[in-house]
Design a protein around this motif. Structure first.
Motif, PDB file in Angstrom:
ATOM      1  N   VAL A 104       3.633  80.335 -28.243  1.00  5.77           N
ATOM      2  CA  VAL A 104       2.308  79.756 -28.393  1.00  5.77           C
ATOM      3  C   VAL A 104       2.360  78.224 -28.460  1.00  5.77           C
ATOM      4  N   LEU A 105       3.179  77.703 -29.346  1.00  4.18           N
ATOM      5  CA  LEU A 105       3.201  76.248 -29.536  1.00  4.18           C
ATOM      6  C   LEU A 105       3.491  75.463 -28.250  1.00  4.18           C
ATOM      7  N   PRO A 106       4.503  75.861 -27.466  1.00  3.98           N
ATOM      8  CA  PRO A 106       4.780  75.072 -26.261  1.00  3.98           C
ATOM      9  C   PRO A 106       3.562  74.949 -25.355  1.00  3.98           C
ATOM     10  N   ASN A 107       2.726  75.984 -25.345  1.00  2.00           N
ATOM     11  CA  ASN A 107       1.557  75.931 -24.478  1.00  2.00           C
ATOM     12  C   ASN A 107       0.437  75.086 -25.052  1.00  2.00           C
ATOM     13  N   LEU A 108       0.602  74.684 -26.284  1.00  2.00           N
ATOM     14  CA  LEU A 108      -0.446  73.874 -26.908  1.00  2.00           C
ATOM     15  C   LEU A 108      -0.062  72.389 -26.923  1.00  2.00           C
ATOM     16  N   THR A 109       1.079  72.074 -26.304  1.00  2.00           N
ATOM     17  CA  THR A 109       1.598  70.713 -26.423  1.00  2.00           C
ATOM     18  C   THR A 109       0.542  69.656 -26.108  1.00  2.00           C
ATOM     19  N   ALA A 110      -0.132  69.835 -24.979  1.00  2.00           N
ATOM     20  CA  ALA A 110      -1.085  68.803 -24.561  1.00  2.00           C
ATOM     21  C   ALA A 110      -2.192  68.650 -25.601  1.00  2.00           C
ATOM     22  N   ILE A 111      -2.683  69.781 -26.102  1.00  2.00           N
ATOM     23  CA  ILE A 111      -3.764  69.745 -27.066  1.00  2.00           C
ATOM     24  C   ILE A 111      -3.287  69.096 -28.367  1.00  2.00           C
ATOM     25  N   ILE A 112      -2.073  69.472 -28.783  1.00  3.19           N
ATOM     26  CA  ILE A 112      -1.533  68.887 -30.008  1.00  3.19           C
ATOM     27  C   ILE A 112      -1.397  67.381 -29.833  1.00  3.19           C
ATOM     28  N   ALA A 113      -0.895  66.986 -28.673  1.00  2.00           N
ATOM     29  CA  ALA A 113      -0.726  65.557 -28.422  1.00  2.00           C
ATOM     30  C   ALA A 113      -2.066  64.846 -28.503  1.00  2.00           C
ATOM     31  N   ALA A 114      -3.084  65.443 -27.882  1.00  2.00           N
ATOM     32  CA  ALA A 114      -4.405  64.810 -27.910  1.00  2.00           C
ATOM     33  C   ALA A 114      -4.899  64.695 -29.345  1.00  2.00           C
ATOM     34  N   GLY A 115      -4.718  65.764 -30.121  1.00  2.00           N
ATOM     35  CA  GLY A 115      -5.148  65.735 -31.513  1.00  2.00           C
ATOM     36  C   GLY A 115      -4.402  64.662 -32.289  1.00  2.00           C
ATOM     37  N   PHE A 116      -3.115  64.560 -32.036  1.00  2.00           N
ATOM     38  CA  PHE A 116      -2.301  63.566 -32.719  1.00  2.00           C
ATOM     39  C   PHE A 116      -2.810  62.156 -32.404  1.00  2.00           C
ATOM     40  N   VAL A 117      -2.998  61.881 -31.133  1.00  2.00           N
ATOM     41  CA  VAL A 117      -3.453  60.548 -30.741  1.00  2.00           C
ATOM     42  C   VAL A 117      -4.819  60.258 -31.362  1.00  2.00           C
ATOM     43  N   GLY A 118      -5.685  61.271 -31.336  1.00  2.00           N
ATOM     44  CA  GLY A 118      -7.010  61.087 -31.935  1.00  2.00           C
ATOM     45  C   GLY A 118      -6.916  60.765 -33.416  1.00  2.00           C
ATOM     46  N   THR A 119      -6.047  61.484 -34.125  1.00  2.00           N
ATOM     47  CA  THR A 119      -5.927  61.250 -35.561  1.00  2.00           C
ATOM     48  C   THR A 119      -5.331  59.875 -35.836  1.00  2.00           C
ATOM     49  N   VAL A 120      -4.351  59.480 -35.026  1.00  2.00           N
ATOM     50  CA  VAL A 120      -3.772  58.150 -35.221  1.00  2.00           C
ATOM     51  C   VAL A 120      -4.862  57.094 -35.065  1.00  2.00           C
ATOM     52  N   THR A 121      -5.702  57.265 -34.039  1.00  2.00           N
ATOM     53  CA  THR A 121      -6.796  56.319 -33.844  1.00  2.00           C
ATOM     54  C   THR A 121      -7.675  56.262 -35.081  1.00  2.00           C
ATOM     55  N   PHE A 122      -8.055  57.445 -35.549  1.00  2.00           N
ATOM     56  CA  PHE A 122      -8.926  57.486 -36.725  1.00  2.00           C
ATOM     57  C   PHE A 122      -8.221  56.864 -37.929  1.00  2.00           C
ATOM     58  N   ALA A 123      -6.934  57.151 -38.089  1.00  2.00           N
ATOM     59  CA  ALA A 123      -6.197  56.629 -39.240  1.00  2.00           C
ATOM     60  C   ALA A 123      -6.138  55.114 -39.195  1.00  2.00           C
ATOM     61  N   VAL A 124      -5.869  54.579 -38.022  1.00  2.00           N
ATOM     62  CA  VAL A 124      -5.800  53.112 -37.901  1.00  2.00           C
ATOM     63  C   VAL A 124      -7.142  52.506 -38.275  1.00  2.00           C
ATOM     64  N   MET A 125      -8.214  53.082 -37.727  1.00  2.00           N
ATOM     65  CA  MET A 125      -9.545  52.544 -38.012  1.00  2.00           C
ATOM     66  C   MET A 125      -9.858  52.655 -39.509  1.00  2.00           C
ATOM     67  N   SER A 126      -9.536  53.806 -40.092  1.00  2.00           N
ATOM     68  CA  SER A 126      -9.849  53.990 -41.514  1.00  2.00           C
ATOM     69  C   SER A 126      -9.072  52.998 -42.358  1.00  2.00           C
TER      70      SER A 126
END
Ligand code: ADP
Ligand code: MG
Lengths: 326, 363, 348
Positions: free
Chosen positions: C212-234
């Motif tokens: 399951v996880l390998p197939n979610l890589t792209a989604i996980i990556a997108a979520g990670f990048v999104g959270t980093v953006t939010f974290a930086v802004m916060s």
């Protein structure tokens, strides 16, 4: 109406969770800043108010947590949020009540304008894919990445310090008496213009990009091609078939990112010293006015929850599948 | 101007005249130099009153041909050359590929209507089906009142066997078969002369497939439109088509009368395709799939695209791409002279071809 | 999309629908991502800031806390970005502050993503009551406005340093990722290969890790990048409103000092413009990377060959519903297929 029941349960749970989080935060924090403050206020707080604060901040170490929780709910249901330290002895509920309309007016109106405008522009750009309109995307991306408050700083520098067109802080001319007079309303609009503009500018990019991507995705659905095959006018296809469907995820995203957007725009009140909840929260944080902080958070959460409920109704009105029973 | 128009066949011009002539149509996917050339100089003619079946494995370009001919091919589709002439009831011939947007919009649905592959996604999920039928009518009948259009939509629904009170349903409230019928009713709303149906029955179960096919045949009898019926299932076509064109890798490889293709295929691919489906009725025969898979259109080998899978492949097949021409048996006369096939086995002039066909292609 | 389940279908190549991804499967998908101009630009900017974060304290021209007599000086050769009200060098503050911003972004991003993946995949995989509960929990966290929550938590902590703030952001910011992850897991769970592995009696956690996880890589990556953006802004926002210690240099701290010392009113644009631009640039880089991932996941968004200049030269207007017809064939393109073809009728 299973849909409505499900949603209602969800909102009740969320409201309960927000209150519970509010109850837990001061109890989980290391140290006991409130006790220290109470010490300083010694003798100035009447016993009734002191009791409220003890319940709100868990200073009653004698009572069980469950008892504290029950007492806490009791206070909230009576609308007692304690007394503000900064504006002593004004009750927190009173301060919050005064600030909330300003926030709803500024952040609410600006957010709705931003959403509507951004969605429209997103449709226009997405529909003209592969033309000059794509050139707008990099600019939009940049604006979506700019921190809200910084755009506020720039707006103040340009429009009030340099050009002198708008005031840089406040929410109305302090020389006026707040009544429903043209003069006063005009002043409110004049003072609110710059903060509202900044809120719109900084949040619109997200709506534009979201809608653009949704429109591009939806445009390759078969039913859009069918609409073209029927020979419908271009506008009808764009609005009635493509945009009409693309807006559904946009609305549910609106509901979900409301907390985020509101959080960001509250900062704008701080930059502009605009007398809403955000600015009040800012003051509370700076003066370590814990009851006021907690009260502001609770009210903000409930307001966002309310906006969510409205967004849900809109969604149900737009999507027949969501209304379906079962 | 309601139900009555549907029952009385409109004057349909002379039966047998061409109504849609696709000539040398070439289509690319992609706008750059490394685009995939999916169709290369495809020609096909639909005659008035005829049901033309278009068959071939998935991915051989049937939908591409249909959508390109109506200019509905989505990006990155690009028509690089050719013409598509439509002949109206008044005998006027227009090139669809040269029409302006406004002309195209005006002629769509009136002249040519399409039923798309997969009715599941063909209906706008947020509009009632009545509205979706009516807005097509209203777009072409500016003076008509909304009520009239809805009434007409109701009679159209009844024509395809759906109760008129379904008009106020949303697409998700209908079953798959019903949605497909709604699409057919919608396509017939303006009494078009050409109806293109792209795999109209693929998603349905066998019983429903039969019902729909019979219904289309029935409606055509009554209304007299011409049909292009696209499917990957040749056996369905025997039921309904007058003529069948077989496609392979973007080429039409055989074009002949339905019974002729069925009983006496002349192209090795047609023969193989027929053997891979159970016939709906008639004698049972052994099913054999076609070994191998269709070529990758992005890098087509030179020569005949079917060569790698062909049982009768010769040297020349691997070098020269065959084009549609008469069969080797054309001198038999009669219907045989009207057939065409794109296969080197039929061209005795070529080196290494002796002109005698393998037994299964010479029946 | 119609489902073709007939006999030939099993033997022929699976149908590639018009909107499907038709890129050459032999070109590894990874490279597809890297060929994306947006993603590359974004990664380039991130790399630049990454290097700056590592070497910042060494290459900064001054100590960011060192006061001097050059009070509130505009940019000059000795102070490229000018000085603040106590004569501290602003360029040095920005360069040194990069590390703080990135470290917090990274810690918050990692913790939120890990939480999100755990909650989302678990919910999607176990289903039933557990799923209901976990989904409700993430929805609750989505509705509660994060920034005010972070503000009151950080405001009540005795010491709200960088790492603490990062963890608070992580703990409050996992919900979006969990939601997306759950939806993806649900749809993955029904796919053949997972079902097959299940039927083979594979252990659940092995199934999740290996299938399951390998197939979610792209989604996980997108979520990670999104959270980093939010974290930086916060984080920058918290620093700006003065909740985190003002002695920890990051870009928000610079803006805090500027705002509190009337930089706006004094027209000291060099004080707050560069730091804001850095934030915007970093945010934009993260957004671009996410666009790259989006286009990678959703081929319909890809603009392959949609180069505006090329299209104009060939006079093509790509539109849905009106397929462009090429009128002037571009020169130099071989007319494929016709060279070897002459009509048989002509010859005979
Ligand atoms: N967007 C696209 N880009 C490149 N090739 C495509 C695209 N869409 C379809 N194709 C190719 O075009 C060919 C014909 O597809 P299609 O017309 O859908 O076939 P059919 O309808 O016969 O199943 C297929 O081989 C497919 O790979
Ligand atoms: Mg097809």
């Amino acid at each position: 109406m299973r849909f409505a029941v499900r949603r209602t349960i969800f909102y009740l749970i969320t409201a309960w969770a927000a209150v519970t989080i509010n109850f837990l935060i001061p109890r989980l924090m290391p140290g006991d800043p409130v006790t220290a403050l109470m010490g300083r206020m010694q003798g100035r707080i009447d016993s009734n108010a002191e009791e409220s604060i003890r319940v709100l901040f868990g200073l009653d170490t004698g009572a069980s947590v469950w008892q504290q929780y029950v007492d806490y709910w009791g206070l909230l249901l009576r609308g007692d949020l304690g007394l503000s330290f900064t504006f002593f002895p004004t009750p927190v509920s009173e301060i919050v009540q005064q600030a909330l309309p300003w926030t709803i007016g500024l952040v609410g109106v600006a957010t709705i304008i931003s959403f509507t405008l951004g969605t429209g522009i997103g449709v226009a750009i997405g529909w003209r894919r592969g033309t000059w309109a794509d050139a707008l995307l990099p600019i939009t991306t940049f604006f979506s990445a700019v921190p809200y408050f910084w755009l506020g700083l720039i707006a103040i520098t340009v429009f009030s310090v340099t050009l002198g067109w708008f005031p840089s802080s406040g929410s109305y001319d302090r020389g006026l008496v707040p009544t429903w007079s043209w003069e006063f309303v005009g002043s409110v609009i004049y003072y609110g213009f710059l903060p509202a503009l900044t809120v719109v500018l900084s949040s619109i990019a997200g709506w534009i990009l979201g809608m653009r991507n949704m429109l591009v995705t939806v445009s390759s659905e078969d039913y859009v091609t069918v609409a073209h095959a029927k020979g419908l006018p271009e506008r009808r296809v764009m609005v009635g078939y493509a945009a009409r469907n693309a807006i559904l995820p946009q609305v549910s995203n609106f509901a979900l990112s409301l907390g985020f957007v509101v959080g960001g725009t509250l900062i704008m009140e701080m930059v502009f010293s605009y007398q809403g909840i955000g600015y009040t929260l800012f003051q509370a944080v700076n003066t370590q006015d814990y009851p006021l902080m907690q009260g502001c958070f609770l009210v903000i959460t409930l307001a966002v929850l309310g906006a969510n409920i409205i967004a849900d109704f809109v969604y149900a009105a737009l999507d027949p599948r969501a209304r379906q029973e079962g | 101007m309601t139900a009555s128009t549907l029952d009385v066949p409109a004057p349909t011009g002379t039966v047998g005249e061409p109504v849609l002539e696709i000539e040398n149509l070439s289509v690319d996917y992609g706008y750059t130099d490394d685009a995939t050339h999916v169709l290369r100089d495809v020609s096909l003619t639909l005659h008035r009153g005829e049901v033309l079946g278009l068959a071939g494995e998935s991915g051989c370009g049937k939908s591409t041909l249909a959508y390109a001919a109506t200019r509905l091919l989505p990006p990155p589709g690009l028509i690089t050359s050719g013409s598509v002439h439509f002949t109206g009831r008044d005998g006027q011939r227009t090139d669809v590929l040269r029409q302006s947007d406004a002309e195209l919009r005006a002629s769509r649905w009136q002249d040519t209507a399409i039923v798309f592959q997969g009715a599941m996604n063909s209906l706008n999920p947020v509009y009632r089906i009545g509205r979706q039928i009516a807005d097509g009518i209203l777009a072409h009948r500016p003076g008509m009142r909304r009520k009239e259009a809805w009434d007409q939509a109701a009679s159209l629904l009844e024509m395809v066997g759906i109760n008129a009170d379904r008009l106020r349903d949303f697409p998700h409230q209908l079953s798959g078969g019903m949605r497909q019928r709604v699409m057919i009713a919608m396509a017939l709303a303006l009494d078009p002369q050409v109806l293109i149906m792209d795999e109209p029955t693929t998603a349905l179960d066998v019983v429903m497939q039969r019902q729909i096919v019979e219904e289309i045949a029935d409606l055509r009898e009554r209304l007299g439109f011409s049909v292009v019926f696209i499917t990957h299932d040749v056996s369905l076509l025997i039921e309904i088509a007058d003529r069948i064109a077989i496609m392979y890798a973007g080429d039409i490889v055989e074009d002949a009368g339905a019974q002729d293709v069925y009983r006496r295929p002349r192209h090795p691919y047609s023969a193989a395709l027929l053997h891979s489906f159970p016939p709906l009725r008639g004698e049972r025969r052994e099913l054999t799939g076609i070994p191998g898979s269709p070529p990758d259109m992005q890098k087509m080998p030179p020569g005949c695209p079917f060569a790698p899978r062909c049982a009768h492949v010769t040297d020349v097949c691997r070098q020269v791409r065959p084009v549609l021409g008469p069969t080797a048996l054309a001198d038999r006369g009669g219907r045989e002279a009207e057939r065409s096939v794109a296969c080197h086995l039929h061209d005795a002039d070529l080196e290494g071809i002796d002109g005698t066909l393998p037994a299964d292609l010479a029946r | 999309m119609a489902q073709d389940t007939t006999f030939t279908e099993e033997q022929a190549a699976p149908e590639r629908a018009v909107e499907h991804d038709v890129d050459d499967p032999r070109r590894a998908k990874r490279f597809l991502f890297l060929r994306n101009g947006k993603a590359l630009t974004g990664l380039g900017i991130l790399l630049f800031f990454g290097i700056l974060a590592v070497v910042g304290p060494w290459i900064a021209p001054y100590d960011p806390n060192q006061v001097s007599a050059d009070l509130l000086q505009p940019p000059s050769w000795s102070h490229w970005l000018g000085t603040d009200h106590t004569g501290r060098d602003i360029l040095s503050q920005i360069v040194v502050g990069t590390r703080g911003v990135l470290v917090v972004g990274l810690i918050a991003g990692v913790s939120a993503t890990v939480l999100g993946v755990i909650v989302g995949v678990t919910a999607g995989f176990i289903g039933g009551m557990g799923d209901e509960t976990l989904s409700a929990l993430s929805n609750v966290f989505l509705v509660i406005p994060q920034l005010p929550l972070i503000i009151i938590i950080a405001g009540q902590l005795p010491t709200a340093g960088g790492v603490t703030v990062a963890l608070v952001i992580g703990i409050t910011g996992w919900a979006w990722g969990a939601r997306v992850m759950r939806a993806q897991t649900l749809s993955l769970r029904k796919r053949d290969f997972v079902e097959a592995a299940r039927a083979n009696g594979e252990r659940t956690w092995r199934l999740v890790l290996a299938e399951v996880l390998p197939n979610l890589t792209a989604i996980i990556a997108a979520g990670f990048v999104g959270t980093v953006t939010f974290a930086v802004m916060s984080q920058v926002t918290l620093a700006f409103i003065g909740i985190t210690p003002v002695s920890d240099w990051n870009w928000g701290t610079i803006l805090f000092w500027a705002q509190n010392n009337l930089a706006l009113q004094r027209g000291a644009w060099w004080w707050f413009v560069p730091a804001g631009l850095c934030i915007a640039l970093l945010g934009m880089a993260l957004t671009l990377v996410n666009f790259g991932i989006d286009e990678f996941v959703n081929p319909r968004l890809r603009s392959t060959g949609m180069n505006a200049r090329l299209l104009r030269r060939r006079r093509i207007r790509p539109r849905i519903g009106f397929t462009p017809v090429l009128r002037t064939p571009p020169d130099g393109r071989p007319d494929v297929g016709t060279t070897a073809r002459t009509t048989r009728k002509e010859r005979s």
